[in-house]
Design a protein around this motif. Structure first.
Motif, PDB file in Angstrom:
ATOM      1  N   VAL A 237       0.780  -1.348   0.057  1.00 38.97           N
ATOM      2  CA  VAL A 237      -0.004   0.079   0.138  1.00 38.97           C
ATOM      3  C   VAL A 237       0.858   1.232   0.067  1.00 38.97           C
ATOM      4  O   VAL A 237       1.866   1.252   0.639  1.00 38.97           O
ATOM      5  CB  VAL A 237      -0.817   0.010   1.276  1.00 38.97           C
ATOM      6  N   LYS A 238       0.391   2.306  -0.731  1.00 38.99           N
ATOM      7  CA  LYS A 238       1.201   3.666  -0.800  1.00 38.99           C
ATOM      8  C   LYS A 238      -0.080   4.545  -0.555  1.00 38.99           C
ATOM      9  O   LYS A 238      -0.951   4.364  -1.347  1.00 38.99           O
ATOM     10  CB  LYS A 238       2.021   3.959  -1.963  1.00 38.99           C
ATOM     11  N   ASP A 239       0.057   5.537   0.148  1.00 36.63           N
ATOM     12  CA  ASP A 239      -0.600   6.789   0.157  1.00 36.63           C
ATOM     13  C   ASP A 239      -0.407   7.607  -0.932  1.00 36.63           C
ATOM     14  O   ASP A 239       0.690   8.462  -0.810  1.00 36.63           O
ATOM     15  CB  ASP A 239      -0.527   7.435   1.783  1.00 36.63           C
ATOM     16  N   PHE A 240      -1.225   7.928  -1.757  1.00 39.88           N
ATOM     17  CA  PHE A 240      -0.918   8.767  -3.027  1.00 39.88           C
ATOM     18  C   PHE A 240      -1.725  10.245  -2.767  1.00 39.88           C
ATOM     19  O   PHE A 240      -1.362  11.167  -3.376  1.00 39.88           O
ATOM     20  CB  PHE A 240      -1.467   8.326  -4.107  1.00 39.88           C
ATOM     21  N   LEU A 241      -2.285  10.159  -1.584  1.00 35.39           N
ATOM     22  CA  LEU A 241      -3.075  11.466  -1.352  1.00 35.39           C
ATOM     23  C   LEU A 241      -2.220  12.551  -0.838  1.00 35.39           C
ATOM     24  O   LEU A 241      -2.046  13.648  -1.143  1.00 35.39           O
ATOM     25  CB  LEU A 241      -4.264  11.301  -0.307  1.00 35.39           C
ATOM     26  N   GLY A 242      -1.239  11.941  -0.002  1.00 39.33           N
ATOM     27  CA  GLY A 242      -0.137  13.010   0.659  1.00 39.33           C
ATOM     28  C   GLY A 242       0.815  13.592  -0.460  1.00 39.33           C
ATOM     29  O   GLY A 242       1.091  14.680  -0.553  1.00 39.33           O
ATOM     30  N   GLU A 243       0.848  12.785  -1.797  1.00 33.89           N
ATOM     31  CA  GLU A 243       1.802  13.006  -2.613  1.00 33.89           C
ATOM     32  C   GLU A 243       0.977  13.919  -3.774  1.00 33.89           C
ATOM     33  O   GLU A 243       1.380  15.080  -4.170  1.00 33.89           O
ATOM     34  CB  GLU A 243       1.950  11.973  -3.290  1.00 33.89           C
ATOM     35  N   GLY A 244      -0.376  13.837  -3.788  1.00 34.25           N
ATOM     36  CA  GLY A 244      -0.979  14.596  -4.642  1.00 34.25           C
ATOM     37  C   GLY A 244      -1.888  15.959  -4.462  1.00 34.25           C
ATOM     38  O   GLY A 244      -2.087  16.656  -5.004  1.00 34.25           O
ATOM     39  N   GLY A 245      -1.980  15.712  -2.943  1.00 36.50           N
ATOM     40  CA  GLY A 245      -2.665  16.873  -2.513  1.00 36.50           C
ATOM     41  C   GLY A 245      -4.044  16.965  -2.407  1.00 36.50           C
ATOM     42  O   GLY A 245      -4.723  17.841  -1.631  1.00 36.50           O
ATOM     43  N   SER A 246      -4.676  16.424  -3.403  1.00 34.79           N
ATOM     44  CA  SER A 246      -6.191  16.262  -3.560  1.00 34.79           C
ATOM     45  C   SER A 246      -6.444  14.885  -4.064  1.00 34.79           C
ATOM     46  O   SER A 246      -5.627  14.244  -4.594  1.00 34.79           O
ATOM     47  CB  SER A 246      -6.786  17.366  -4.331  1.00 34.79           C
ATOM     48  N   VAL A 247      -7.808  14.575  -3.932  1.00 35.85           N
ATOM     49  CA  VAL A 247      -7.946  13.130  -4.453  1.00 35.85           C
ATOM     50  C   VAL A 247      -7.952  12.949  -5.910  1.00 35.85           C
ATOM     51  O   VAL A 247      -7.302  12.098  -6.431  1.00 35.85           O
ATOM     52  CB  VAL A 247      -9.598  12.796  -4.278  1.00 35.85           C
ATOM     53  N   ALA A 248      -8.101  14.339  -6.688  1.00 31.71           N
ATOM     54  CA  ALA A 248      -7.865  14.183  -8.180  1.00 31.71           C
ATOM     55  C   ALA A 248      -6.411  14.084  -8.424  1.00 31.71           C
ATOM     56  O   ALA A 248      -5.925  13.392  -9.140  1.00 31.71           O
ATOM     57  CB  ALA A 248      -8.378  15.469  -8.885  1.00 31.71           C
ATOM     58  N   GLY A 249      -5.684  14.752  -7.482  1.00 30.02           N
ATOM     59  CA  GLY A 249      -4.139  14.666  -7.610  1.00 30.02           C
ATOM     60  C   GLY A 249      -3.716  13.542  -7.555  1.00 30.02           C
ATOM     61  O   GLY A 249      -2.471  12.989  -8.063  1.00 30.02           O
ATOM     62  N   ALA A 250      -4.101  12.954  -6.245  1.00 34.39           N
ATOM     63  CA  ALA A 250      -3.909  11.454  -5.979  1.00 34.39           C
ATOM     64  C   ALA A 250      -3.975  10.517  -7.223  1.00 34.39           C
ATOM     65  O   ALA A 250      -2.962   9.587  -7.458  1.00 34.39           O
ATOM     66  CB  ALA A 250      -4.379  11.105  -4.631  1.00 34.39           C
ATOM     67  N   VAL A 251      -4.951  10.759  -7.708  1.00 38.22           N
ATOM     68  CA  VAL A 251      -5.366   9.678  -9.046  1.00 38.22           C
ATOM     69  C   VAL A 251      -4.294   9.990 -10.112  1.00 38.22           C
ATOM     70  O   VAL A 251      -3.592   9.162 -10.717  1.00 38.22           O
ATOM     71  CB  VAL A 251      -6.848  10.046  -9.536  1.00 38.22           C
ATOM     72  N   LYS A 252      -4.106  11.203 -10.501  1.00 34.69           N
ATOM     73  CA  LYS A 252      -2.979  11.665 -11.407  1.00 34.69           C
ATOM     74  C   LYS A 252      -1.765  11.284 -11.023  1.00 34.69           C
ATOM     75  O   LYS A 252      -0.920  10.635 -11.705  1.00 34.69           O
ATOM     76  CB  LYS A 252      -2.909  13.065 -11.904  1.00 34.69           C
ATOM     77  N   ALA A 253      -1.204  11.277  -9.769  1.00 31.79           N
ATOM     78  CA  ALA A 253       0.013  10.963  -9.210  1.00 31.79           C
ATOM     79  C   ALA A 253       0.062   9.074  -9.238  1.00 31.79           C
ATOM     80  O   ALA A 253       1.020   8.674  -9.966  1.00 31.79           O
ATOM     81  CB  ALA A 253       0.247  11.143  -7.855  1.00 31.79           C
ATOM     82  N   TYR A 254      -0.947   8.520  -9.126  1.00 27.35           N
ATOM     83  CA  TYR A 254      -0.987   7.165  -8.841  1.00 27.35           C
ATOM     84  C   TYR A 254      -0.665   6.657 -10.505  1.00 27.35           C
ATOM     85  O   TYR A 254       0.117   5.683 -10.823  1.00 27.35           O
ATOM     86  CB  TYR A 254      -2.267   6.555  -8.552  1.00 27.35           C
ATOM     87  N   ILE A 255      -1.478   7.180 -11.542  1.00 27.13           N
ATOM     88  CA  ILE A 255      -1.448   6.911 -12.853  1.00 27.13           C
ATOM     89  C   ILE A 255      -0.076   7.197 -13.536  1.00 27.13           C
ATOM     90  O   ILE A 255       0.411   6.170 -14.144  1.00 27.13           O
ATOM     91  CB  ILE A 255      -2.525   7.389 -13.644  1.00 27.13           C
ATOM     92  N   ALA A 256       0.478   8.219 -12.964  1.00 29.50           N
ATOM     93  CA  ALA A 256       1.838   8.619 -13.778  1.00 29.50           C
ATOM     94  C   ALA A 256       2.756   7.509 -13.064  1.00 29.50           C
ATOM     95  O   ALA A 256       3.566   7.081 -13.642  1.00 29.50           O
ATOM     96  CB  ALA A 256       2.210   9.849 -13.020  1.00 29.50           C
TER      97      ALA A 256
END
Length: 271
Positions: A237-256
């Motif tokens: 598991v990795k927390d992408f919300l902290g990296e992306g700053g928002s749910v939309a940003g987390a999605v984009k960070a995860y996909i990238a």
């Protein structure tokens, strides 16, 4: 490199094209319209209404109590928000025990808006896969740690570390593909084994705790956003919300991260 047209809904045949073209597929679980809409609008290609909802939404200790009615309800509300992603729904515990039961449950899920059903295991499930695909129902397989087998496994444990179980997983993966499955989830298997399976079978593999060499990745919504569910946090598991700053940003960070191969790294994989 092949890339699906992001202006059009993703289709079942496009999955094989993605594998042939080396395009990594990004999947997330969704259980309601709100999150499904954000995931869909920000490029998530595959959405899974998982029976994991039993643990992360209902507060159960396993996925075993989840019913077909539960799955139909959540599939219906997720489907209302999806415009492009391919929507997959789990067949819950024992709903696929026989081909006939699986057909009844799958029909309800497709009528609720799913485009594919997912079932766990091989063995007698191979007959179920054949039965469904012969009746125009696309199927996603699921091998490795299959959560509906938690009682037999004695917990949530990595699968395929011993030679015998690794050989069985390779054989099962080939059999699932031969039976007609279009997609295969590999959960909690060593990275090298997942790579060997991915290279050996013609259908795309989607990893969750299976290393970076699968044809795509999936995470549970709550894990991907770093939300505590009351259950032990898996290594993958990795927390992408902290990296992306928002749910939309987390999605984009995860996909990238899925696309460039930086997720999962060694820290989030099993050897």
């Amino acid at each position: 490199m092949y890339a699906p047209d992001d202006r059009k809904p993703l289709t079942v045949p496009a999955l094989a094209e993605a594998k042939r073209g080396g395009h990594k597929l990004a999947m997330l679980t969704a259980y309601d319209a709100g999150f499904a809409r954000v995931f869909d609008e920000n490029g998530t290609e595959l959405l899974l209404v998982g029976d994991s909802l039993g643990m992360v939404v209902q507060g159960q200790n396993s996925t075993l109590p989840v019913s077909v009615d539960d799955m139909v309800y959540h599939t219906t509300i997720v489907a209302r928000a999806v415009k492009r992603a391919l929507l997959i729904a789990d067949l819950p515990f024992q709903s696929d025990a026989t081909p006939e039961r699986a057909l009844e449950a799958s029909t309800r899920l497709l009528q609720a808006g799913a485009q594919m059903v997912k079932l766990e295991g091989a063995g007698h499930k191979l007959d179920v896969i054949r039965f469904l695909t012969e009746r125009e129902i696309p199927v996603c397989g699921h091998l490795g740690l299959t959560p509906q087998s938690v009682l037999r496994f004695g917990g949530y444990k990595v699968q395929g570390r011993e030679d015998a179980t690794a050989q069985r997983l390779r054989a099962d993966a080939a059999a699932v593909a031969e039976a007609g499955a279009t997609l295969l989830v590999l959960e909690c298997v060593p990275s090298g084994l997942a790579q060997a399976i991915t290279q050996a079978i013609p259908i795309p593999t989607i990893g969750i705790g299976a290393g970076p060499h699968c044809d795509g990745q999936v995470l549970v919504l709550h894990d991907f956003l770093g939300l505590h569910t009351g259950h032990r946090r898996p290594k993958f598991v990795k927390d992408f919300l902290g990296e992306g700053g928002s749910v939309a940003g987390a999605v984009k960070a995860y996909i990238a991260a899925v696309r460039d191969g930086s997720f999962p790294d060694a820290e989030h994989s099993y050897e």
